[in-house]
Scaffold this motif. Structure first.
Motif, PDB file in Angstrom:
ATOM      1  N   VAL A 245       0.833  -1.205   0.000  1.00 39.85           N
ATOM      2  CA  VAL A 245       0.000   0.000   0.000  1.00 39.85           C
ATOM      3  C   VAL A 245       0.867   1.253   0.000  1.00 39.85           C
ATOM      4  O   VAL A 245       0.602   2.214  -0.738  1.00 39.85           O
ATOM      5  CB  VAL A 245      -0.952   0.012   1.217  1.00 39.85           C
ATOM      6  N   ARG A 246       1.911   1.251   0.797  1.00 42.89           N
ATOM      7  CA  ARG A 246       2.749   2.435   0.924  1.00 42.89           C
ATOM      8  C   ARG A 246       3.461   2.754  -0.392  1.00 42.89           C
ATOM      9  O   ARG A 246       3.517   3.901  -0.823  1.00 42.89           O
ATOM     10  CB  ARG A 246       3.744   2.243   2.072  1.00 42.89           C
ATOM     11  N   GLN A 247       3.993   1.740  -1.055  1.00 42.61           N
ATOM     12  CA  GLN A 247       4.655   1.989  -2.325  1.00 42.61           C
ATOM     13  C   GLN A 247       3.656   2.316  -3.424  1.00 42.61           C
ATOM     14  O   GLN A 247       3.948   3.098  -4.326  1.00 42.61           O
ATOM     15  CB  GLN A 247       5.512   0.792  -2.745  1.00 42.61           C
ATOM     16  N   GLY A 248       2.458   1.729  -3.335  1.00 43.29           N
ATOM     17  CA  GLY A 248       1.418   2.076  -4.305  1.00 43.29           C
ATOM     18  C   GLY A 248       1.083   3.551  -4.258  1.00 43.29           C
ATOM     19  O   GLY A 248       0.928   4.209  -5.296  1.00 43.29           O
ATOM     20  N   LEU A 249       0.990   4.092  -3.047  1.00 42.13           N
ATOM     21  CA  LEU A 249       0.695   5.510  -2.890  1.00 42.13           C
ATOM     22  C   LEU A 249       1.827   6.380  -3.418  1.00 42.13           C
ATOM     23  O   LEU A 249       1.595   7.407  -4.067  1.00 42.13           O
ATOM     24  CB  LEU A 249       0.425   5.828  -1.418  1.00 42.13           C
TER      25      LEU A 249
END
Length: 489
Positions: A310-314
């Motif tokens: 999720v963090r890298q997706g953002l």
């Protein structure tokens, strides 16, 4: 020879018309972006602020133990590959073919594409693995096969999609991310400073090899220093021109919105455009510029040191925002407010240079465009080489990486010294062929993406997870693939 070029051009135009027509890629791009936006509850709007905060700090995600580069370096590598000739020449070409209304459809592609870009990066980290040299490898060439396990007649649908993507990406890397970029640099530098194309070609080839030989860590160090400076230079120069022509800015926005739904009448050197042309060329050049839905940027995202997909997706989602909403908009408004947009397709490549030259005093405009284009295009070469080598590694193994790098650098010289009249048509076709398997995969796996995203954000809404919280989200490694706690699966 001319007859052969005309025949090839006709074939490419026909293929491009089919792929980018009203029944294939345009509706698939829109549907995928819309579905993901709805299922992710408008994540590109609600989490843009935290995403920018995560992405613009030059350090690895706290507690991360996998990955080759920091999140910021992964972001700048992806930006390096996308902020290129598409932001300068591509915007001018889109307007020359589709009118100012094409810019609106570039924005639509960008806004919906932010959800697609988030999803690609999420899957890239979730299904990433390591190659024989211990480097992280991920992207559609992996997550399509590992995330889609259904078989038809004993054949894995996911594997077919994954291999198709890898093959198209390797081919595309030599055109989209290499020859077009090198040729643009050679033409503009030669025109500005009188250097022979072969001289520029040799310099580019040596410079590219010096960076690419070190792999993603070397590319990440260069792009993290180069990309912020080049974007800042271009945006500041654009804002200066817009401030000088501030009275024309409201009318420029009005023209973009009205022409998107009415078409554009002929004026000056512009031959006119329909709504369909505005949509086609706006969306085609939009995806060429920001690569949302193509899956290519996910390859860079997979290399990031991050604690959760999720963090890298953002972080990756902000790439499309910076590329399309900021840089493309700057180019479009400069073109429209200065009147340089009303030109023929043949002169579109020089329209942005003319716009900046008329908007900035002396030779500053000409120099800004030349320097920006050279930096944008060279960084694109670096980013796309990494994309291509990761797909080569997926197809033939680690042994194919170094030969690919060498061949890629040689093609840089060829691109700089050869006429490329057919490359833009080829680029549109290859962009579309890359995007098709990836978009299908994103739709199939949209439920998984939404469930895991919702689960993470419910527990970490501000994205400030401590190491203890990260441990709660992550499970043990299994076969080199990261696995995470799921809900409703």
């Amino acid at each position: 020879m001319e007859q052969l070029e005309e025949s090839i051009s006709l074939v490419l135009d026909t293929l491009g018309g089919i792929i980018w027509g009203p029944f294939v890629l345009i509706p698939l791009l829109a549907i995928t972006g819309f579905v993901l936006t709805v299922r992710l509850r408008g994540i590109q709007f609600t989490k843009l602020g935290p995403a920018l905060r995560l992405g613009l700090k030059d350090r690895r995600d706290e507690g991360a133990d996998d990955g080759d580069v920091s999140q910021f370096q992964a972001l700048t590598t992806a930006l390096a590959a996308t902020v290129g000739t598409g932001n300068i020449v591509g915007v001018a070409t889109a307007i020359a073919l589709g009118g100012p209304g094409a810019v609106f459809w570039m924005w639509v592609t960008g806004i919906l594409g932010m959800a697609s870009k988030y999803s690609e990066a999420f899957l890239a980290v979730r299904y990433r693995t390591k190659d024989d040299a211990g480097e992280v490898s991920g992207g559609p060439q992996y997550y399509l096969e590992r995330g889609i396990t259904k078989k038809v007649g004993g054949v894995s649908i996911g594997k077919v999609l994954a291999i198709s993507f890898a093959v198209f990406a390797v081919i595309a890397s030599f055109g989209i991310g290499n020859m077009t970029q090198a040729n643009a640099i050679a033409r503009n530098v030669g025109s500005s400073w009188g250097l022979e194309t072969w001289v520029v070609g040799i310099v580019l080839m040596i410079a590219a090899f010096a960076v690419l030989i070190g792999g993603i860590k070397s590319i990440g160090r260069v792009t993290s220093a180069l990309v912020p400076l080049m974007i800042l230079l271009y945006v500041v120069a654009s804002i200066w021109i817009l401030l000088v022509n501030v009275s024309a800015v409201p009318a420029a926005f009005g023209l973009i919105f009205t022409d998107a739904f009415t078409g554009t009448a002929a004026t000056g050197g512009f031959i006119g455009a329909t709504i369909a042309q505005a949509m086609r060329f706006g969306m085609a050049r939009g995806i060429f510029s920001n690569e949302s839905g193509m899956g290519s940027a996910a390859i860079a995202a997979a290399a990031a040191k991050t604690t959760h997909p999720v963090r890298q997706g953002l972080v990756s989602m902000t790439q499309t925002f910076i590329d399309t909403i900021i840089v493309v908009t700057c180019t479009a408004l400069v073109l429209i407010t200065t009147g340089a947009w009303a030109t023929s397709e043949d002169n579109a490549a020089f329209a942005t240079g003319e716009a900046f030259s008329s908007g900035l005093p002396g030779q500053w405009g000409h120099w800004v465009v030349t320097i920006s284009l050279a930096l944008f295009a060279f960084s694109t070469i670096l980013g796309w080489c990494y994309y291509g080598e990761r797909c080569v590694e997926r197809l033939v193994g680690r042994g194919g990486v170094m030969p690919y790098r060498v061949i890629f650098c040689i093609v840089v010289y060829i691109g700089a010294t050869t006429s490329l009249s057919l490359v833009w048509g080829f680029a549109d076709v290859m962009n579309g062929l890359m995007a098709l398997p990836n978009l299908i995969g994103l739709l199939v796996m949209s439920g998984l993406i939404a469930r895991e995203t919702r689960h993470y954000l419910q527990n970490d809404p501000d994205l400030r997870a401590s190491k203890a919280q990260v441990a709660m989200f992550m499970k043990d490694r299994d076969g080199g693939i990261d696995t995470y706690e799921l809900t409703g699966r």
